[in-house]
Design an enzyme around this catalytic site. Structure first.
Site, PDB file in Angstrom:
ATOM      1  N   CYS A 175     -28.378 -35.101 -33.821  1.00 56.11           N
ATOM      2  CA  CYS A 175     -28.540 -36.178 -34.961  1.00 56.11           C
ATOM      3  C   CYS A 175     -27.698 -37.232 -34.573  1.00 56.11           C
ATOM      4  CB  CYS A 175     -28.645 -35.624 -36.236  1.00 56.11           C
ATOM      5  SG  CYS A 175     -28.409 -36.936 -37.389  1.00 56.11           S
TER       6      CYS A 175
ATOM      7  N   ASP B   1     -26.108 -51.694 -40.515  1.00 60.52           N
ATOM      8  CA  ASP B   1     -27.323 -51.272 -39.675  1.00 60.52           C
ATOM      9  C   ASP B   1     -27.234 -52.292 -38.551  1.00 60.52           C
ATOM     10  OD1 ASP B   1     -30.567 -50.312 -40.484  1.00 60.52           O
ATOM     11  OD2 ASP B   1     -30.047 -51.624 -38.812  1.00 60.52           O
TER      12      ASP B   1
ATOM     13  N   HIS C  29     -25.580 -33.274 -43.195  1.00 65.78           N
ATOM     14  CA  HIS C  29     -26.999 -33.481 -42.594  1.00 65.78           C
ATOM     15  C   HIS C  29     -27.996 -32.858 -43.603  1.00 65.78           C
ATOM     16  CE1 HIS C  29     -29.921 -34.236 -39.458  1.00 65.78           C
ATOM     17  NE2 HIS C  29     -30.845 -33.206 -39.974  1.00 65.78           N
TER      18      HIS C  29
ATOM     19  N   ASN D 191     -36.385 -44.475 -46.871  1.00 65.35           N
ATOM     20  CA  ASN D 191     -37.770 -44.277 -46.230  1.00 65.35           C
ATOM     21  C   ASN D 191     -37.696 -42.737 -45.853  1.00 65.35           C
ATOM     22  OD1 ASN D 191     -38.467 -46.967 -46.109  1.00 65.35           O
ATOM     23  ND2 ASN D 191     -37.290 -47.222 -44.042  1.00 65.35           N
TER      24      ASN D 191
ATOM     25  N   GLY E 240     -41.843 -45.043 -42.429  1.00 71.15           N
ATOM     26  CA  GLY E 240     -40.840 -46.181 -41.695  1.00 71.15           C
ATOM     27  C   GLY E 240     -39.475 -45.216 -41.263  1.00 71.15           C
TER      28      GLY E 240
ATOM     29  N   HIS F 244     -31.780 -38.077 -40.640  1.00 70.49           N
ATOM     30  CA  HIS F 244     -30.561 -37.704 -41.400  1.00 70.49           C
ATOM     31  C   HIS F 244     -30.670 -38.878 -42.715  1.00 70.49           C
ATOM     32  CE1 HIS F 244     -26.061 -36.783 -41.491  1.00 70.49           C
ATOM     33  NE2 HIS F 244     -26.426 -37.704 -42.562  1.00 70.49           N
TER      34      HIS F 244
ATOM     35  N   HIS G 294     -30.419 -41.466 -45.340  1.00 68.63           N
ATOM     36  CA  HIS G 294     -29.634 -42.880 -45.448  1.00 68.63           C
ATOM     37  C   HIS G 294     -30.275 -43.708 -46.176  1.00 68.63           C
ATOM     38  CE1 HIS G 294     -32.476 -43.157 -42.023  1.00 68.63           C
ATOM     39  NE2 HIS G 294     -32.647 -44.189 -42.456  1.00 68.63           N
TER      40      HIS G 294
ATOM     41  N   HIS H  99     -30.687 -47.625 -47.302  1.00 64.61           N
ATOM     42  CA  HIS H  99     -30.376 -49.028 -47.018  1.00 64.61           C
ATOM     43  C   HIS H  99     -30.001 -49.794 -47.918  1.00 64.61           C
ATOM     44  CE1 HIS H  99     -33.154 -48.668 -43.072  1.00 64.61           C
ATOM     45  NE2 HIS H  99     -33.307 -47.688 -43.574  1.00 64.61           N
TER      46      HIS H  99
HETATM   47  P1  5GP Z   1     -35.109 -45.789 -40.949  1.00 65.04           P
HETATM   48  O1  5GP Z   1     -36.137 -46.333 -40.087  1.00 65.04           O
HETATM   49  O2  5GP Z   1     -34.989 -44.195 -40.648  1.00 65.04           O
HETATM   50  O3  5GP Z   1     -35.280 -46.102 -42.513  1.00 65.04           O
HETATM   51  O4  5GP Z   1     -33.559 -46.346 -40.773  1.00 65.04           O
HETATM   52  C1  5GP Z   1     -32.993 -46.542 -39.458  1.00 65.04           C
HETATM   53  C2  5GP Z   1     -31.901 -47.530 -39.460  1.00 65.04           C
HETATM   54  O5  5GP Z   1     -30.994 -47.265 -38.701  1.00 65.04           O
HETATM   55  C3  5GP Z   1     -32.523 -48.724 -38.755  1.00 65.04           C
HETATM   56  O6  5GP Z   1     -32.643 -49.783 -39.820  1.00 65.04           O
HETATM   57  C4  5GP Z   1     -32.130 -49.169 -37.569  1.00 65.04           C
HETATM   58  O7  5GP Z   1     -31.949 -50.387 -37.207  1.00 65.04           O
HETATM   59  C5  5GP Z   1     -30.790 -48.203 -37.766  1.00 65.04           C
HETATM   60  N1  5GP Z   1     -30.176 -47.438 -36.479  1.00 65.04           N
HETATM   61  C6  5GP Z   1     -30.818 -47.118 -35.671  1.00 65.04           C
HETATM   62  N2  5GP Z   1     -29.920 -46.966 -34.409  1.00 65.04           N
HETATM   63  C7  5GP Z   1     -28.680 -47.325 -35.047  1.00 65.04           C
HETATM   64  C8  5GP Z   1     -27.260 -47.166 -34.467  1.00 65.04           C
HETATM   65  O8  5GP Z   1     -26.984 -46.624 -33.446  1.00 65.04           O
HETATM   66  N3  5GP Z   1     -26.305 -47.606 -35.214  1.00 65.04           N
HETATM   67  C9  5GP Z   1     -26.375 -48.333 -36.342  1.00 65.04           C
HETATM   68  N4  5GP Z   1     -25.610 -48.830 -37.135  1.00 65.04           N
HETATM   69  N5  5GP Z   1     -27.759 -48.426 -36.905  1.00 65.04           N
HETATM   70  C10 5GP Z   1     -28.776 -47.899 -36.420  1.00 65.04           C
HETATM   71 ZN    ZN Z   2     -27.403 -35.641 -39.093  1.00 67.43          ZN
END
Ligand code: 5GP
Ligand code: ZN
Length: 124
Positions: free
Chosen positions: A16, A42, A58, A97, A103, A108, A110, A112
């Site tokens: 992860c 992000d 996790h 999300n 999206g 894991h 998170h 935003h």
């Molecule tokens: P999701 O699409 O799962 O809601 O959000 C994942 C977020 O993780 C995205 O906004 C993406 O820009 C961010 N992200 C993806 N890879 C990395 C990374 O390696 N480092 C950081 N800081 N953010 C990441």
């Molecule tokens: Zn994880």
């Protein structure tokens, strides 16, 4: 000694991305942390403030976290509020999300934390 160390969560997934950020093996710009929760910028920000708030342990999504450890979910929300006060004007949008069609791309949980400007509203 039975208590776990802050940087050694009980629930981890070696594949992860966010577990790797928690472990420090993938770099991230950390803006706040507690023994249970970490927050980092992000990599592709969508607003002046765009921070991801992540429990160190996790859980796949917010429903799994809420069912498994509701106090930890409250800790995620509390840190989001603190960050919005530190990095913006205290006002924020908190988005989880859940599932690929919504999206989610990192599985894991998170939040935003988005703000730092007057936000539009285009939820879908
Ligand atoms: P999701 O699409 O799962 O809601 O959000 C994942 C977020 O993780 C995205 O906004 C993406 O820009 C961010 N992200 C993806 N890879 C990395 C990374 O390696 N480092 C950081 N800081 N953010 C990441
Ligand atoms: Zn994880």
């Amino acid at each position: 000694m039975t208590s776990s160390q802050p940087n050694s969560p009980t629930l981890t997934d070696p594949e992860c991305l966010f577990c790797k950020i928690v472990a420090g093996t993938v770099p991230a710009t950390v803006v706040a942390e507690t023994p249970e929760v970490i927050a980092f910028r992000d990599i592709n920000p969508q607003a002046p403030m765009h921070v991801l708030v992540v429990p160190r342990e996790h859980y796949g999504d917010i429903a799994q976290l809420a069912a498994g450890d509701p106090a930890l979910l409250a800790g995620v929300v509390a840190l989001a509020d603190e960050i919005a006060g530190d990095l913006a004007d205290g006002q924020f949008r908190l988005i989880f999300n859940s599932g690929p069609h919504a999206g989610q791309s990192v599985f894991h949980v998170h939040g935003h934390v988005i703000g730092g400007e007057r936000l539009g509203w285009s939820p879908a």
